[in-house]
Design a protein around this motif. Structure first.
Motif, short mmCIF file in Angstrom:
data_model
loop_
_atom_site.label_atom_id
_atom_site.label_comp_id
_atom_site.label_asym_id
_atom_site.label_seq_id
_atom_site.Cartn_x
_atom_site.Cartn_y
_atom_site.Cartn_z
N GLU A 1 -82.97 81.59 30.81
CA GLU A 1 -81.66 81.00 31.10
C GLU A 1 -81.78 79.49 31.28
O GLU A 1 -80.93 78.74 30.83
CB GLU A 1 -81.03 81.65 32.34
CG GLU A 1 -80.52 83.05 32.11
CD GLU A 1 -79.46 83.13 31.02
OE1 GLU A 1 -78.53 82.29 31.01
OE2 GLU A 1 -79.57 84.02 30.17
N LEU A 2 -82.82 79.07 31.95
CA LEU A 2 -83.03 77.64 32.18
C LEU A 2 -83.21 76.90 30.85
O LEU A 2 -82.74 75.77 30.69
CB LEU A 2 -84.26 77.44 33.07
CG LEU A 2 -84.53 76.03 33.57
CD1 LEU A 2 -83.36 75.52 34.40
CD2 LEU A 2 -85.81 76.01 34.38
N ALA A 3 -83.86 77.53 29.89
CA ALA A 3 -84.08 76.91 28.59
C ALA A 3 -82.76 76.67 27.85
O ALA A 3 -82.69 75.80 26.98
CB ALA A 3 -85.01 77.78 27.74
N ARG A 4 -81.72 77.42 28.20
CA ARG A 4 -80.41 77.25 27.57
C ARG A 4 -79.62 76.08 28.15
O ARG A 4 -78.62 75.67 27.58
CB ARG A 4 -79.60 78.54 27.71
CG ARG A 4 -80.21 79.69 26.95
CD ARG A 4 -79.34 80.92 27.04
NE ARG A 4 -79.95 81.99 26.29
CZ ARG A 4 -80.16 83.20 26.76
NH1 ARG A 4 -79.77 83.52 27.97
NH2 ARG A 4 -80.74 84.11 26.01
N VAL A 5 -80.07 75.58 29.30
CA VAL A 5 -79.38 74.48 29.97
C VAL A 5 -79.91 73.16 29.38
O VAL A 5 -81.12 73.03 29.16
CB VAL A 5 -79.66 74.53 31.50
CG1 VAL A 5 -79.09 73.32 32.20
CG2 VAL A 5 -79.11 75.82 32.08
N PRO A 6 -79.03 72.20 29.12
CA PRO A 6 -79.51 70.92 28.61
C PRO A 6 -80.57 70.32 29.55
O PRO A 6 -80.45 70.39 30.78
CB PRO A 6 -78.26 70.04 28.59
CG PRO A 6 -77.12 71.01 28.56
CD PRO A 6 -77.59 72.23 29.29
N GLU A 7 -81.61 69.78 28.97
CA GLU A 7 -82.73 69.25 29.74
C GLU A 7 -82.29 68.22 30.78
O GLU A 7 -82.85 68.14 31.87
CB GLU A 7 -83.77 68.66 28.80
CG GLU A 7 -85.11 68.42 29.46
CD GLU A 7 -86.18 68.02 28.47
OE1 GLU A 7 -86.99 67.16 28.86
OE2 GLU A 7 -86.21 68.54 27.35
N ALA A 8 -81.27 67.46 30.45
CA ALA A 8 -80.82 66.41 31.36
C ALA A 8 -80.28 66.96 32.68
O ALA A 8 -80.30 66.25 33.69
CB ALA A 8 -79.73 65.56 30.67
N VAL A 9 -79.81 68.20 32.70
CA VAL A 9 -79.25 68.76 33.93
C VAL A 9 -80.14 69.86 34.53
O VAL A 9 -79.76 70.49 35.52
CB VAL A 9 -77.81 69.30 33.71
CG1 VAL A 9 -76.86 68.17 33.39
CG2 VAL A 9 -77.79 70.37 32.64
N GLN A 10 -81.30 70.07 33.95
CA GLN A 10 -82.22 71.07 34.50
C GLN A 10 -82.79 70.58 35.83
O GLN A 10 -83.05 69.38 35.99
CB GLN A 10 -83.37 71.34 33.53
CG GLN A 10 -82.98 72.14 32.32
CD GLN A 10 -84.18 72.47 31.46
OE1 GLN A 10 -85.31 72.17 31.79
NE2 GLN A 10 -83.92 73.10 30.32
N PRO A 11 -82.99 71.50 36.76
CA PRO A 11 -83.62 71.09 38.02
C PRO A 11 -85.06 70.66 37.79
O PRO A 11 -85.70 71.09 36.82
CB PRO A 11 -83.54 72.35 38.88
CG PRO A 11 -83.34 73.48 37.94
CD PRO A 11 -82.69 72.91 36.71
N GLY A 12 -85.58 69.83 38.68
CA GLY A 12 -86.97 69.41 38.60
C GLY A 12 -87.91 70.57 38.85
O GLY A 12 -87.49 71.65 39.29
N LEU A 13 -89.18 70.36 38.59
CA LEU A 13 -90.17 71.43 38.75
C LEU A 13 -90.24 71.97 40.17
O LEU A 13 -90.34 73.18 40.39
CB LEU A 13 -91.55 70.95 38.30
CG LEU A 13 -91.71 70.66 36.81
CD1 LEU A 13 -93.10 70.15 36.51
CD2 LEU A 13 -91.40 71.90 35.99
N GLU A 14 -90.14 71.09 41.15
CA GLU A 14 -90.18 71.54 42.54
C GLU A 14 -88.97 72.41 42.86
O GLU A 14 -89.10 73.47 43.49
CB GLU A 14 -90.23 70.34 43.49
CG GLU A 14 -90.41 70.72 44.94
CD GLU A 14 -90.56 69.51 45.84
OE1 GLU A 14 -90.17 69.64 47.01
OE2 GLU A 14 -91.04 68.46 45.39
#
Length: 172
Positions: free
Chosen positions: A88-101
């Protein structure tokens, strides 16, 4: 020291010495990762340490197999949950993805919610998931589970309480 005087801790140590290699082999056949098999083997023996009276154990390998199967189910369920989240996270634009932490914190919260939902009865868990994941209404869930609508409401309240506990801790 007689068998009656032997402590649970000593019995657990004997079980570990006598059956560790067997359990590790059994787990390796079920997992593709030898390190994960080692971890689950250790987790099984930690659970053995928590047993109240190891004097009653007549079939140690049956007990270990039962514990290990439960650990495998938990492992595979957590892995599926993590994969679903990452897909699901991969479907979200990278610019709005949460950081690794933040992703790690979200995954930990999902695992805790999954663990707590696992404490519910099978019908309560199914009702909660049908409602929250599948979007079904109370009447549809009641029909699927063969229960009343008020019972579905109770199940949903139980599920919400477990989610609250996972996120915020036990209510005071």
């Amino acid at each position: 020291m007689s068998l009656g005087e032997t402590t649970n801790h000593e019995l657990a140590g004997a079980l570990y010495r006598d059956h560790r290699d067997w359990l590790l082999g059994w787990l390796r056949r079920s997992l593709s990762c030898p390190h994960r098999a080692e971890d689950l083997s250790q987790d099984a023996f930690v659970r053995i340490l928590g047993k109240a009276d190891l004097h009653q154990v007549r079939e140690p390998r049956a007990l270990l197999t039962t514990i290990a199967r439960g650990l495998l189910v938990d492992h595979f369920r957590r892995s599926a949950l993590e994969r679903a989240y990452l897909e699901e996270l991969a479907r979200v634009p990278e610019a709005v993805q949460p950081g690794l932490e933040e992703q790690a914190l979200i995954l930990e919260s999902l695992r805790e919610i999954d663990r707590l939902l696992g404490t519910l009865s099978s019908k309560a868990r199914a009702a909660f998931l049908h409602n929250r994941v599948d979007g079904l209404g109370h009447a549809e869930i009641a029909e699927r589970l063969g229960v009343s609508v008020p019972r579905v409401r109770q199940y949903l309240a139980q599920g919400l309480r477990q989610c609250y506990i996972a996120l915020y801790g036990e209510p005071t």
